[in-house]
Design a protein around this motif. Structure first.
Motif, PDB file in Angstrom:
ATOM      1  N   ALA A   1       0.776  -0.790  -0.168  1.00 16.26           N
ATOM      2  CA  ALA A   1       0.009   0.274  -0.104  1.00 16.26           C
ATOM      3  C   ALA A   1       0.820   1.563  -0.138  1.00 16.26           C
ATOM      4  CB  ALA A   1      -0.580  -0.294   0.966  1.00 16.26           C
ATOM      5  N   ALA A   2       1.975   1.210   0.171  1.00 13.23           N
ATOM      6  CA  ALA A   2       3.256   2.599   0.485  1.00 13.23           C
ATOM      7  C   ALA A   2       3.545   2.774  -0.623  1.00 13.23           C
ATOM      8  CB  ALA A   2       3.627   2.254   1.491  1.00 13.23           C
ATOM      9  N   VAL A   3       3.548   1.667  -1.535  1.00 10.30           N
ATOM     10  CA  VAL A   3       4.210   2.111  -3.680  1.00 10.30           C
ATOM     11  C   VAL A   3       2.994   2.673  -4.154  1.00 10.30           C
ATOM     12  CG1 VAL A   3       5.663   0.977  -5.086  1.00 10.30           C
ATOM     13  CG2 VAL A   3       5.503  -0.041  -2.841  1.00 10.30           C
TER      14      VAL A   3
ATOM     15  N   SER B   1       5.952  21.251   1.650  1.00 16.48           N
ATOM     16  CA  SER B   1       4.717  20.671   1.686  1.00 16.48           C
ATOM     17  C   SER B   1       4.504  19.247   2.318  1.00 16.48           C
ATOM     18  CB  SER B   1       3.879  21.410   1.039  1.00 16.48           C
ATOM     19  OG  SER B   1       3.539  22.229   0.329  1.00 16.48           O
ATOM     20  N   ALA B   2       5.827  19.030   1.856  1.00 17.42           N
ATOM     21  CA  ALA B   2       5.231  17.153   2.009  1.00 17.42           C
ATOM     22  C   ALA B   2       6.744  17.304   3.266  1.00 17.42           C
ATOM     23  CB  ALA B   2       6.634  16.524   0.992  1.00 17.42           C
ATOM     24  N   SER B   3       7.298  17.914   3.929  1.00 16.89           N
ATOM     25  CA  SER B   3       7.919  17.954   5.018  1.00 16.89           C
ATOM     26  C   SER B   3       7.464  17.652   6.326  1.00 16.89           C
ATOM     27  CB  SER B   3       9.087  18.724   5.443  1.00 16.89           C
ATOM     28  OG  SER B   3      10.066  19.350   6.481  1.00 16.89           O
ATOM     29  N   GLY B   4       7.414  17.182   7.245  1.00 14.70           N
ATOM     30  CA  GLY B   4       6.701  16.644   8.338  1.00 14.70           C
ATOM     31  C   GLY B   4       5.284  16.271   8.294  1.00 14.70           C
TER      32      GLY B   4
ATOM     33  N   GLN C   1       8.375   9.393  10.466  1.00 16.40           N
ATOM     34  CA  GLN C   1       9.988   9.734  10.248  1.00 16.40           C
ATOM     35  C   GLN C   1       9.684   8.321   9.153  1.00 16.40           C
ATOM     36  OE1 GLN C   1      10.612   7.992  14.071  1.00 16.40           O
ATOM     37  NE2 GLN C   1       9.398   9.046  15.038  1.00 16.40           N
ATOM     38  N   PRO C   2       9.677   9.245   7.961  1.00 17.91           N
ATOM     39  CA  PRO C   2      10.437   8.962   6.634  1.00 17.91           C
ATOM     40  C   PRO C   2      11.654   9.360   6.483  1.00 17.91           C
ATOM     41  CG  PRO C   2       9.396  10.768   5.894  1.00 17.91           C
ATOM     42  CD  PRO C   2       9.018  10.329   7.700  1.00 17.91           C
ATOM     43  N   GLY C   3      12.983   7.563   5.678  1.00 20.41           N
ATOM     44  CA  GLY C   3      14.093   8.082   5.777  1.00 20.41           C
ATOM     45  C   GLY C   3      14.585   7.131   5.440  1.00 20.41           C
ATOM     46  N   PRO C   4      15.617   6.823   5.527  1.00 16.31           N
ATOM     47  CA  PRO C   4      16.378   5.668   4.219  1.00 16.31           C
ATOM     48  C   PRO C   4      15.995   4.374   4.621  1.00 16.31           C
ATOM     49  CG  PRO C   4      18.242   7.062   4.826  1.00 16.31           C
ATOM     50  CD  PRO C   4      16.899   8.129   5.366  1.00 16.31           C
ATOM     51  N   ASP C   5      16.625   4.428   6.183  1.00 14.40           N
ATOM     52  CA  ASP C   5      15.883   3.355   6.704  1.00 14.40           C
ATOM     53  C   ASP C   5      14.814   2.705   7.361  1.00 14.40           C
ATOM     54  OD1 ASP C   5      19.041   2.802   7.100  1.00 14.40           O
ATOM     55  OD2 ASP C   5      19.145   4.149   8.994  1.00 14.40           O
ATOM     56  N   ASN C   6      13.604   3.460   7.177  1.00 17.78           N
ATOM     57  CA  ASN C   6      12.258   3.269   6.793  1.00 17.78           C
ATOM     58  C   ASN C   6      12.039   1.980   5.928  1.00 17.78           C
ATOM     59  OD1 ASN C   6       9.301   3.519   6.895  1.00 17.78           O
ATOM     60  ND2 ASN C   6       9.349   5.280   8.089  1.00 17.78           N
TER      61      ASN C   6
ATOM     62  N   ARG D   1      10.853   5.977   2.476  1.00 15.63           N
ATOM     63  CA  ARG D   1      12.154   6.593   2.615  1.00 15.63           C
ATOM     64  C   ARG D   1      12.312   7.636   2.635  1.00 15.63           C
ATOM     65  NH1 ARG D   1      12.708   3.433  -3.232  1.00 15.63           N
ATOM     66  NH2 ARG D   1      10.851   3.987  -2.994  1.00 15.63           N
ATOM     67  N   ASN D   2      11.336   8.640   1.742  1.00 15.20           N
ATOM     68  CA  ASN D   2      11.065  10.159   2.544  1.00 15.20           C
ATOM     69  C   ASN D   2       9.588  11.028   2.592  1.00 15.20           C
ATOM     70  OD1 ASN D   2      10.790  10.509  -0.567  1.00 15.20           O
ATOM     71  ND2 ASN D   2      12.371   9.621  -1.239  1.00 15.20           N
ATOM     72  N   ALA D   3       9.793  11.540   2.454  1.00 17.83           N
ATOM     73  CA  ALA D   3       8.751  12.963   2.742  1.00 17.83           C
ATOM     74  C   ALA D   3       7.789  12.608   1.356  1.00 17.83           C
ATOM     75  CB  ALA D   3       8.522  13.905   3.122  1.00 17.83           C
ATOM     76  N   GLN D   4       7.739  12.998   0.272  1.00 21.21           N
ATOM     77  CA  GLN D   4       7.265  12.243  -0.315  1.00 21.21           C
ATOM     78  C   GLN D   4       6.867  10.962  -0.755  1.00 21.21           C
ATOM     79  OE1 GLN D   4       7.887  15.940  -1.708  1.00 21.21           O
ATOM     80  NE2 GLN D   4       7.229  14.809  -3.329  1.00 21.21           N
ATOM     81  N   GLU D   5       7.129  10.356  -0.222  1.00 19.25           N
ATOM     82  CA  GLU D   5       6.237   8.562  -0.584  1.00 19.25           C
ATOM     83  C   GLU D   5       5.197   9.174   0.489  1.00 19.25           C
ATOM     84  OE1 GLU D   5       8.453   5.856  -0.218  1.00 19.25           O
ATOM     85  OE2 GLU D   5       9.623   5.484  -1.699  1.00 19.25           O
ATOM     86  N   VAL D   6       5.427   9.689   1.477  1.00 21.40           N
ATOM     87  CA  VAL D   6       4.009   9.932   2.622  1.00 21.40           C
ATOM     88  C   VAL D   6       2.974  10.433   1.982  1.00 21.40           C
ATOM     89  CG1 VAL D   6       3.438  11.314   4.645  1.00 21.40           C
ATOM     90  CG2 VAL D   6       5.655   9.680   4.735  1.00 21.40           C
ATOM     91  N   ALA D   7       3.590  11.911   1.567  1.00 22.41           N
ATOM     92  CA  ALA D   7       2.702  12.348   0.460  1.00 22.41           C
ATOM     93  C   ALA D   7       2.062  11.895  -0.737  1.00 22.41           C
ATOM     94  CB  ALA D   7       4.035  13.930   0.419  1.00 22.41           C
TER      95      ALA D   7
END
Length: 360
Positions: free
Chosen positions: A8-10, A29-32, A205-210, A214-220
Motif C-alpha cells: 500500500a505504500a508504493v 509541503s511534504a516535510s513533516g 519519520q520517513p527515511g532511508p532506513d524506514n 523512504r522520504n517525505a514524498q512517499e508519505v505525500a
C-alpha cells in the motif's frame, strides 16, 4: 506485519511541473506531513471509532437487559458509530487494510446479499451457540461488521423494529458480539496510530532506513492517494449506483446504511472527515492559493448540502428536490477529486497510481 503494509505504500513519484521553485515548494509541503496528519487527524479519529464501538456495546447491554428502556440509546449509539467509521473509511492504507480490517468493519457493497444470508443462518441457531466477540473474529468478515449489525438492528423484527421476533435472545447475543469485535478492531487501529504506535512512527519519520516510507514524498503520495480514492468511493460506489439517472430511477437500497436511514449521515461524515484530514495537512501552495481554497470550498459545500438532508433514505433518494441535492453532492465531491488529482498532486510532486478501487 511491516511487509504486509509495503504494498500500500508504493506509489510512483514524479515532478510534474518543472523548476526549482516548484520542487522546493513541494518538498516544504511534504516535510513533516506524516506527523501532522497522524496526530492532527488520524489518531484522534481512530480513537473516536474505538470509543464509539465501546459505547455501542454498552447501549446494547442495557437494551437487551430491558428492551423497552434502551432502544433510543442503541439507535443513537449506532448513528455515532456509523459517523465515526465514515470519518476513517478513506484511510485505506497501512493498518486499515492489513489483516482484512476494512472488510471486517465494512463488508460493503454486498450486491449478492452475503451478509443477509449469513446472519440469517447464524440467528437460526440457539442463543447459546452464537459466538462471542473473540469467536466471531474467526468467522466470515461478512458477519463481523457494521452492515451485519445494521441488519440485526433494523431488519423486520430486528432489535430496533419494535416487534418481537422468535430469535431476540440470539439477536442480542450476536449484536453484542459484533459490537465487541468492532471495539477490538478499533483498539488495534488506535494502538497502531497513536503517538507511540508502530505505524504512526513509520508514517511520521520517513527515511532511508524506514521500510515503508523512504522520504517525505512517499508519505505525500500515500496521502494524496487516500484522498483521491476516498472521494472516488463516495462518488462511484456510495452515490452513483443508488442515484441512477433521475429520481424515478433511483435505487435507494444501493445506498450505504439504507435500512437505518443513515445514508446522509455516512456521506456527510465522510466529507467532513476528508476535509478535516486535508486541513490537518497544513499545505502551502505559494502562487497557487486557489488550489487550497477550492479543495476546501468543494468539500465544505458538500458537507453543507448534506447537513440539511433529513428523512428516510427511500424518500430522499426518490424525491426530485432532494435527489437534485444528492446529485450536487456527487458533483462537488467529484470536483474535489479532480482538484486533488490534477492540482494538489502535482503541487506536492506526486502522481496518482493504482488505488484500492481499481478493478472493482
Amino acid at each position: 506485519m511491516i511487509k504486509q503494509w509495503m504494498g500500500a505504500a508504493v506509489l510512483a513519484l514524479a515532478w510534474t511541473m518543472p523548476g526549482m521553485a516548484v520542487a522546493q515548494t513541494a518538498a516544504e509541503s511534504a516535510s513533516g506531513l506524516g506527523a501532522r496528519l497522524a496526530q492532527g487527524y488520524i489518531a484522534p479519529a481512530m480513537q473516536q471509532f474505538h470509543e464509539a464501538a465501546g459505547q455501542m456495546g454498552k447501549a446494547l447491554q442495557s437494551a437487551c437487559g430491558d428492551p423497552a428502556a434502551g432502544s433510543d440509546e442503541v439507535a443513537a449509539a449506532f448513528e455515532h458509530l456509523v459517523a465515526a467509521w465514515s470519518g476513517i473509511e478513506f484511510l485505506r492504507f497501512g493498518p486499515l487494510v492489513q489483516a482484512n480490517r476494512f472488510e471486517s468493519i465494512y463488508f460493503w457493497p454486498d450486491p449478492r446479499g452475503v451478509t443477509t444470508r449469513q446472519v440469517q443462518g447464524l440467528l437460526a441457531k440457539p442463543a447459546g451457540e452464537i459466538p462471542d466477540a473473540q469467536g466471531l473474529a474467526k468467522h466470515s468478515v461478512a458477519l463481523q461488521g457494521l452492515p451485519a449489525l445494521e441488519y440485526v438492528l433494523y431488519r423486520d423484527k430486528g432489535l430496533l423494529s419494535g416487534k418481537q421476533g422468535d430469535d431476540q435472545a440470539a439477536a442480542c447475543a450476536y449484536a453484542l458480539a459484533v459490537a465487541g469485535n468492532l471495539e477490538r478492531v478499533g483498539g488495534e487501529l488506535y494502538a497502531l496510530w497513536k503517538a507511540d504506535g508502530e505505524f504512526a512512527r513509520l508514517f511520521s519519520q520517513p527515511g532511508p532506513d524506514n521500510p515503508l516510507y523512504r522520504n517525505a514524498q512517499e508519505v505525500a503520495a500515500e496521502v494524496v492517494k487516500a484522498l483521491s480514492t476516498g472521494l472516488q468511493f463516495q462518488v462511484d460506489v456510495k452515490l452513483a449506483p443508488s442515484l441512477g439517472a433521475d429520481a424515478g430511477k433511483a435505487a435507494p437500497r444501493k445506498a450505504p446504511f439504507w435500512r437505518s436511514d443513515l445514508a446522509p449521515v455516512s456521506l456527510r461524515a465522510a466529507a467532513q472527515g476528508m476535509l478535516a484530514f486535508y486541513d490537518a495537512g497544513g499545505y502551502s501552495f505559494p502562487g497557487a492559493e486557489w488550489i487550497d481554497q477550492n479543495v476546501r470550498g468543494e468539500l465544505q459545500r458538500a458537507v453543507d448540502q448534506l447537513e440539511g438532508m433529513r428523512g428516510g433514505t427511500e424518500q430522499l433518494w426518490r424525491d426530485e428536490e432532494s435527489h437534485r441535492g444528492l446529485v450536487l453532492v456527487r458533483l462537488l465531491l467529484n470536483n474535489a477529486k479532480n482538484l486533488v488529482d490534477q492540482d494538489v498532486a502535482p503541487a506536492l510532486g506526486v502522481r496518482i497510481g493504482f488505488n484500492a478501487l481499481d478493478g472493482d
